[in-house]
Enzyme design. Structure first.
Site, PDB file in Angstrom:
ATOM      1  N   HIS A   1      -0.942 -11.682  -7.912  1.00  0.00           N
ATOM      2  CA  HIS A   1      -2.298 -11.346  -8.377  1.00  0.00           C
ATOM      3  C   HIS A   1      -3.051 -10.516  -7.335  1.00  0.00           C
ATOM      4  O   HIS A   1      -4.270 -10.589  -7.227  1.00  0.00           O
ATOM      5  CB  HIS A   1      -3.081 -12.609  -8.766  1.00  0.00           C
TER       6      HIS A   1
ATOM      7  N   ASP B   1       5.182  -4.599 -11.638  1.00  0.00           N
ATOM      8  CA  ASP B   1       6.419  -4.814 -12.398  1.00  0.00           C
ATOM      9  C   ASP B   1       7.107  -3.494 -12.723  1.00  0.00           C
ATOM     10  O   ASP B   1       8.327  -3.351 -12.565  1.00  0.00           O
ATOM     11  CB  ASP B   1       6.118  -5.566 -13.701  1.00  0.00           C
TER      12      ASP B   1
END
Ligand code: GLA
Length: 390
Positions: A36, A173
């Site tokens: 995060h 990602d």
């Protein structure tokens, strides 16, 4: 992956009556630390894994895309004329989003067919959606006859996820799936969008991934809420992103912040520090510090960021109880949280013992079973087969 590639090729011939022009594969990722932090312009340390989305594709000389997913057992078709929007089935939106990204960049996308297979667990926190986007973008580069700049390709895929899947994800990602390197983790600076390789090829250390198979329903809404909170704090402190503040700055602003906002920001700031320390510790084979950083990251995600869950905490507690004496280096939840996977670094010689112990203790604790597998850091998206006449 080779088996999935063969399956895709075979089915492509069966469905479309000709061999595919290309077979491509894009890996999932596991994040070693830096959770995060990507959407706060911070640092992350993922590695691509040896689990892939595989796609066989070729032109079809129409203005339609026809996609068959082996994992979903469904076919999707959509027109490439005009502006692309959302459609059914849901998984096709990742590909619609990628096609739209190319079209927005002025590329002409001709009709194409594709068969999709995957060796990545779907929705397990190992970036299966990013791998699907990156595989689709890799195929479209081949169909279009030219490559995109890798950073631009990652941004295009991220935009597809924002606009076509409604998840305001960061860049980690897609970046990892494109830039992954064999035997290396990637330290990404999500502000400058640059990657530095961190060697992780020591055969005496193994990366273990523990999939809880749990997916808590609140995951997606909570992700967006966390991101919005971080942006609120950055705004309140008049900085571009949480990357720009220190713990001292945050402490000074504490009276002006809601307690929850304070804790969310504290996670991000401390996690950035841990990520840099862990990268340095990996380079120095300082496994004690690596373990310390992983456990501290998990604790911060559990208490300050509140994205862990009972099952992930169980995995980390079991790892702690196994301890360094029995070959456990460290363990933490990985990915967005609320279920999915944990990642752990272990001494390779203890792999069998740890896997057994983890599986047994997890079952005892949760009355459920976890899947456990190891992966070496893998290479990023690539072409496995190309038919020169395509
Ligand atoms: C998801 C997102 C990433 C990142 C992680 C949490 O995987 O796609 O961009 O924010 O969660 O670190």
């Amino acid at each position: 992956m080779e088996m999935a590639a063969r399956r895709c090729s075979k089915l492509f011939r069966r469905c479309f009556g000709q061999p595919p022009g290309w077979v491509v594969a894009a890996p999932g990722r596991v994040n070693l630390i830096g959770e995060h932090t990507d959407y706060n312009d911070g640092f992350v340390l993922p590695m691509a894994i040896e689990r892939h989305v595989v796609l066989a594709g070729g032109r079809n000389f129409t203005r339609e895309a026809t996609l068959h997913s082996l994992t979903a057992g469904e076919t999707a078709s959509f027109s490439l004329r005009g502006k692309l929007g959302l459609g059914d089935p849901a998984w096709s939106n990742y590909i619609r989003g990628v096609v739209a990204g190319f079209q927005q960049r002025g590329w002409h996308i001709p009709g194409f067919n594709a068969v999709i297979d995957s060796t990545l667990p779907y929705g397990g926190g190992l970036a299966s959606s990013a791998a699907l986007e990156v595989a689709a973008a890799t195929l479209l580069e081949l169909i279009g006859g030219k490559p995109l700049d890798p950073v631009e390709k990652a941004l295009l895929c991220q935009r597809a996820e924002h606009d076509f899947a409604g998840v305001p994800c960061g860049i980690m990602d897609q970046f990892a799936s494109i830039l992954g390197c064999q035997d290396q983790a990637l330290l990404l600076d999500c502000r400058s969008r640059t990657a530095t390789a961190v060697p992780l090829g020591d055969p005496s250390v193994t990366v273990l991934i523990i999939n809880t198979h749990v997916r808590h329903r609140l995951a997606e809404g909570e992700y967006a809420k966390r991101r919005a909170r971080c942006e609120e704090v950055a705004k309140a402190l008049a900085v571009a992103a949480l990357r720009d503040i220190t713990l001292e700055d945050l402490d000074a602003a504490r009276p002006r912040l809601e307690p929850v906002a304070f804790r969310r920001a504290r996670h991000v700031i401390t996690e950035n520090g841990r990520t840099l320390r862990m990268a340095a510790a990996l380079r120095a084979s300082d496994w004690e510090t690596v373990g310390e950083m992983m456990y501290a990251s998990h604790d911060s995600l559990r208490t300050d960021y509140e994205v862990s869950c009972r099952e992930l905490d169980a995995v980390v507690n079991i790892a702690r109880s196994i301890g360094t004496g029995q070959g456990m280096i460290g363990c933490r939840m990985t990915g967005a949280g609320f279920g999915g996977c944990a990642v752990s670094l272990i001494r390779s010689e203890a792999a069998l013992h740890i896997t057994r112990k983890m599986a047994q203790a997890y079952e005892q604790e949760t009355r459920d079973s976890a899947s456990i597998f190891s992966s070496r850091p893998a290479a990023g998206a690539r072409t496995l087969e190309a038919d020169n006449d395509a």
